[in-house]
Design a protein around this motif. Structure first.
Motif, PDB file in Angstrom:
ATOM      1  N   GLY A  18     -88.038 -93.165  -5.316  1.00 15.31           N
ATOM      2  CA  GLY A  18     -87.099 -93.933  -6.066  1.00 15.31           C
ATOM      3  C   GLY A  18     -88.262 -94.849  -6.794  1.00 15.31           C
ATOM      4  N   ALA A  19     -89.590 -94.317  -6.837  1.00 11.90           N
ATOM      5  CA  ALA A  19     -90.730 -94.618  -7.633  1.00 11.90           C
ATOM      6  C   ALA A  19     -90.605 -94.965  -9.160  1.00 11.90           C
ATOM      7  CB  ALA A  19     -92.827 -94.352  -7.024  1.00 11.90           C
ATOM      8  N   MET A  20     -90.755 -95.402 -10.012  1.00  7.11           N
ATOM      9  CA  MET A  20     -90.895 -95.360 -11.430  1.00  7.11           C
ATOM     10  C   MET A  20     -92.175 -96.237 -12.016  1.00  7.11           C
ATOM     11  SD  MET A  20     -86.809 -96.574 -11.798  1.00  7.11           S
ATOM     12  CE  MET A  20     -86.874 -96.105 -13.692  1.00  7.11           C
ATOM     13  N   GLN A  21     -92.201 -96.479 -13.504  1.00 13.36           N
ATOM     14  CA  GLN A  21     -93.539 -96.730 -14.332  1.00 13.36           C
ATOM     15  C   GLN A  21     -92.503 -97.567 -15.032  1.00 13.36           C
ATOM     16  OE1 GLN A  21     -96.787 -94.741 -15.413  1.00 13.36           O
ATOM     17  NE2 GLN A  21     -96.900 -95.682 -17.101  1.00 13.36           N
ATOM     18  N   LEU A  22     -93.266 -98.430 -15.705  1.00 11.03           N
ATOM     19  CA  LEU A  22     -92.194 -99.786 -16.464  1.00 11.03           C
ATOM     20  C   LEU A  22     -93.247-100.333 -17.533  1.00 11.03           C
ATOM     21  CD1 LEU A  22     -89.133-100.166 -16.978  1.00 11.03           C
ATOM     22  CD2 LEU A  22     -89.642-102.066 -15.347  1.00 11.03           C
ATOM     23  N   SER A  23     -92.332 -99.946 -19.009  1.00  9.95           N
ATOM     24  CA  SER A  23     -93.743-100.746 -19.617  1.00  9.95           C
ATOM     25  C   SER A  23     -93.129-101.294 -20.650  1.00  9.95           C
ATOM     26  CB  SER A  23     -94.487 -99.730 -20.709  1.00  9.95           C
ATOM     27  OG  SER A  23     -93.899 -98.319 -20.939  1.00  9.95           O
ATOM     28  N   PHE A  24     -94.363-103.002 -20.606  1.00  9.56           N
ATOM     29  CA  PHE A  24     -93.108-103.494 -21.768  1.00  9.56           C
ATOM     30  C   PHE A  24     -93.922-104.438 -22.299  1.00  9.56           C
ATOM     31  CE2 PHE A  24     -92.160-104.682 -17.234  1.00  9.56           C
ATOM     32  CZ  PHE A  24     -92.783-106.666 -17.267  1.00  9.56           C
ATOM     33  N   THR A  25     -93.526-106.159 -23.248  1.00 13.42           N
ATOM     34  CA  THR A  25     -94.212-107.260 -23.936  1.00 13.42           C
ATOM     35  C   THR A  25     -94.157-107.993 -23.392  1.00 13.42           C
ATOM     36  OG1 THR A  25     -95.290-105.786 -25.480  1.00 13.42           O
ATOM     37  CG2 THR A  25     -94.893-107.801 -26.033  1.00 13.42           C
ATOM     38  N   LEU A  26     -94.494-109.175 -23.260  1.00 12.64           N
ATOM     39  CA  LEU A  26     -93.915-110.706 -22.945  1.00 12.64           C
ATOM     40  C   LEU A  26     -94.517-111.137 -24.212  1.00 12.64           C
ATOM     41  CD1 LEU A  26     -93.275-110.961 -18.963  1.00 12.64           C
ATOM     42  CD2 LEU A  26     -92.061-110.429 -20.687  1.00 12.64           C
ATOM     43  N   PRO A  27     -93.702-112.833 -24.709  1.00 10.38           N
ATOM     44  CA  PRO A  27     -94.268-113.442 -25.207  1.00 10.38           C
ATOM     45  C   PRO A  27     -95.428-114.289 -24.817  1.00 10.38           C
ATOM     46  CG  PRO A  27     -91.848-113.628 -25.719  1.00 10.38           C
ATOM     47  CD  PRO A  27     -92.361-112.596 -23.792  1.00 10.38           C
ATOM     48  N   LEU A  28     -95.978-114.334 -24.022  1.00 10.29           N
ATOM     49  CA  LEU A  28     -97.279-114.771 -22.909  1.00 10.29           C
ATOM     50  C   LEU A  28     -98.378-114.605 -23.046  1.00 10.29           C
ATOM     51  CD1 LEU A  28     -94.875-114.795 -19.929  1.00 10.29           C
ATOM     52  CD2 LEU A  28     -95.159-117.079 -21.435  1.00 10.29           C
ATOM     53  N   PRO A  29     -99.254-115.553 -23.056  1.00 10.35           N
ATOM     54  CA  PRO A  29    -100.995-114.915 -23.314  1.00 10.35           C
ATOM     55  C   PRO A  29    -101.264-114.549 -22.290  1.00 10.35           C
ATOM     56  CG  PRO A  29    -100.914-118.257 -23.222  1.00 10.35           C
ATOM     57  CD  PRO A  29     -99.034-117.175 -23.017  1.00 10.35           C
ATOM     58  N   THR A  30    -102.272-113.334 -22.429  1.00 13.15           N
ATOM     59  CA  THR A  30    -102.465-112.445 -21.355  1.00 13.15           C
ATOM     60  C   THR A  30    -103.559-113.920 -19.703  1.00 13.15           C
ATOM     61  OG1 THR A  30    -102.999-111.087 -22.690  1.00 13.15           O
ATOM     62  CG2 THR A  30    -103.753-110.674 -20.319  1.00 13.15           C
ATOM     63  N   GLY A  31    -102.637-113.915 -18.583  1.00 19.42           N
ATOM     64  CA  GLY A  31    -103.287-114.270 -17.235  1.00 19.42           C
ATOM     65  C   GLY A  31    -102.676-114.675 -16.320  1.00 19.42           C
ATOM     66  N   PRO A  32    -103.047-115.319 -15.454  1.00 21.09           N
ATOM     67  CA  PRO A  32    -101.919-115.005 -13.962  1.00 21.09           C
ATOM     68  C   PRO A  32    -100.271-115.727 -14.225  1.00 21.09           C
ATOM     69  CG  PRO A  32    -104.154-116.422 -13.729  1.00 21.09           C
ATOM     70  CD  PRO A  32    -104.018-115.899 -15.691  1.00 21.09           C
ATOM     71  N   LEU A  33    -100.172-116.571 -15.263  1.00 21.06           N
ATOM     72  CA  LEU A  33     -99.257-116.985 -15.370  1.00 21.06           C
ATOM     73  C   LEU A  33     -97.995-115.648 -15.525  1.00 21.06           C
ATOM     74  CD1 LEU A  33     -97.793-120.448 -16.441  1.00 21.06           C
ATOM     75  CD2 LEU A  33     -96.950-117.847 -17.422  1.00 21.06           C
ATOM     76  N   ALA A  34     -98.911-114.947 -16.977  1.00 19.99           N
ATOM     77  CA  ALA A  34     -98.110-114.004 -17.682  1.00 19.99           C
ATOM     78  C   ALA A  34     -97.565-112.660 -17.071  1.00 19.99           C
ATOM     79  CB  ALA A  34     -98.327-113.336 -18.981  1.00 19.99           C
ATOM     80  N   LYS A  35     -98.649-112.531 -15.553  1.00 20.61           N
ATOM     81  CA  LYS A  35     -98.695-111.097 -14.513  1.00 20.61           C
ATOM     82  C   LYS A  35     -97.679-112.029 -13.903  1.00 20.61           C
ATOM     83  CE  LYS A  35    -101.409-109.030 -10.978  1.00 20.61           C
ATOM     84  NZ  LYS A  35    -102.550-109.460 -10.583  1.00 20.61           N
ATOM     85  N   GLU A  36     -97.521-112.757 -13.040  1.00 17.65           N
ATOM     86  CA  GLU A  36     -96.774-113.187 -12.135  1.00 17.65           C
ATOM     87  C   GLU A  36     -94.681-113.645 -13.388  1.00 17.65           C
ATOM     88  OE1 GLU A  36     -96.595-113.791  -8.517  1.00 17.65           O
ATOM     89  OE2 GLU A  36     -94.866-114.402  -9.235  1.00 17.65           O
ATOM     90  N   ALA A  37     -95.305-113.657 -14.206  1.00 19.42           N
ATOM     91  CA  ALA A  37     -93.324-113.125 -14.394  1.00 19.42           C
ATOM     92  C   ALA A  37     -93.388-111.690 -15.638  1.00 19.42           C
ATOM     93  CB  ALA A  37     -93.933-113.831 -16.632  1.00 19.42           C
ATOM     94  N   ALA A  38     -94.766-111.567 -15.245  1.00 15.29           N
ATOM     95  CA  ALA A  38     -93.932-109.203 -14.894  1.00 15.29           C
ATOM     96  C   ALA A  38     -93.749-109.114 -14.387  1.00 15.29           C
ATOM     97  CB  ALA A  38     -95.008-108.802 -16.689  1.00 15.29           C
TER      98      ALA A  38
END
Ligand code: B12
Length: 252
Positions: A18-38
């Motif tokens: 079931g392993a998949m790769q997903l790519s997307f963009t979030l409107p958050l500046p790069t950093g730990p918060l953005a990573k946790e949101a992803a």
């Protein structure tokens, strides 16, 4: 390989994991918060073992992510029916050989991108000498005379050229789908051809990134081709279709 077609899951490290790769963009500046949101987003989407394997700063407060995760969902592949062009695909040399052998003359094919649509790259990929992604276009086929009219061609003009040149097949490209322009233009072309009593005279092929065989048939074409099409797919289909028409007694 012990594969259950009723439960098809993506393959990553091992079959059906079931392993998949997903790519997307979030409107958050790069950093730990953005990573946790992803990560949270991926988990909310139902992915187990979600892992952010790539995070890149897109500037102006945007971040791009690649996330790995495992889905528990599966597809029953025995329950799927698709409408696709079913004819064999021959390479260029074989197409030329078949045309020589089956028709004893060159086939003539005209094509254009019709209406207000200015995207020429798709029709050029199929028709022009140099072709696309290492696959030569129809102009390179020894037994095909290809006439590429380019883009923004009025449906009436395309049909008039087809009559003038007495072609075997007409290729119609549509890339823009805004406000269903492609549906309107393709329908208009088929209607024009029918009104002129010429529908049976030509093989009609439609193509474009948001077209498929099913939609093209629904619109009155003989075939439809989407992304990843090469000249040999089109030439092979045209040959098969002309032979089929001949055997049904409707040619010439
Ligand atoms: C290059 C490009 C342009 C160039 C076109 C230059 C040219 N000479 O063609 C320019 C800058 C002029 C342009 C303009 C516009 N564009 Co533009 N453009 C693109 C872009 C980036 C690439 C298209 C392309 O060349 N693909 C490569 C070819 C090889 O692929 P293809 O067309 O899918 O063709 C393949 C298959 O589909 C198939 N095929 C195609 N036709 C046929 C025909 C037959 C008979 C067969 C068998 C097969 C077949 O075979 C081909 C090879 O495999 C796309 C986005 C994208 N990445 O796709 C947007 C895109 C197509 N454009 C778009 C838009 C909105 C426009 C504009 C309206 C923008 C504007 N506001 O002005 C204008 C429209 C102008 C007009 N009147 O048409 C949108 C369309 C959205 C939609 N749903 O309709 C896209 C998807 C971008 C986007 N994401 O918004 N564009």
């Amino acid at each position: 390989m012990d594969l259950n077609l009723r439960e098809i899951r993506p393959y990553g490290d091992s079959l059906s994991d079931g392993a998949m790769q997903l790519s997307f963009t979030l409107p958050l500046p790069t950093g730990p918060l953005a990573k946790e949101a992803a990560l949270r987003l991926a988990r909310k989407m139902g992915f187990a073992e979600a892992d952010v394997v790539h995070m890149a700063d897109l500037g102006e407060g945007f971040s791009f992510f690649v996330v790995y995760g495992k889905t528990r969902l599966f597809i029953d592949a025995t329950d799927i029916t698709v409408t696709a062009v079913k004819t064999d695909v021959w390479d260029r040399a074989t197409c030329d050989e078949k045309i020589r052998e089956l028709f004893g003359r060159k086939l003539k094919i005209v094509g254009a991108c019709i209406g207000e649509d200015a995207h020429t790259v798709g029709i050029d990929a199929i028709m022009n000498m140099k072709g696309y992604a290492g696959h030569y276009g129809l102009e390179r086929f020894a037994m095909i005379d290809a006439f590429n009219l380019g883009a923004q061609v009025e449906p009436e003009t395309l049909l008039a050229r087809a009559r003038e040149k007495d072609v075997d097949a007409i290729l119609v490209s549509q890339v823009v789908t805004q406000r269903d322009a492609h549906l309107q233009n393709l329908t208009r072309f088929v209607e024009l051809t029918e009104a002129a009593g010429l529908r049976d005279r030509f093989v009609l092929v439609a193509g474009g990134p948001r077209l498929d065989h099913k939609l093209a048939l629904e619109l009155g074409f003989d075939a439809g081709f989407g992304r990843g099409t090469f000249a040999e797919h089109v030439a092979s289909f045209v040959i098969h279709h002309l032979v089929q028409k001949r055997s049904m007694g409707s040619e010439g």
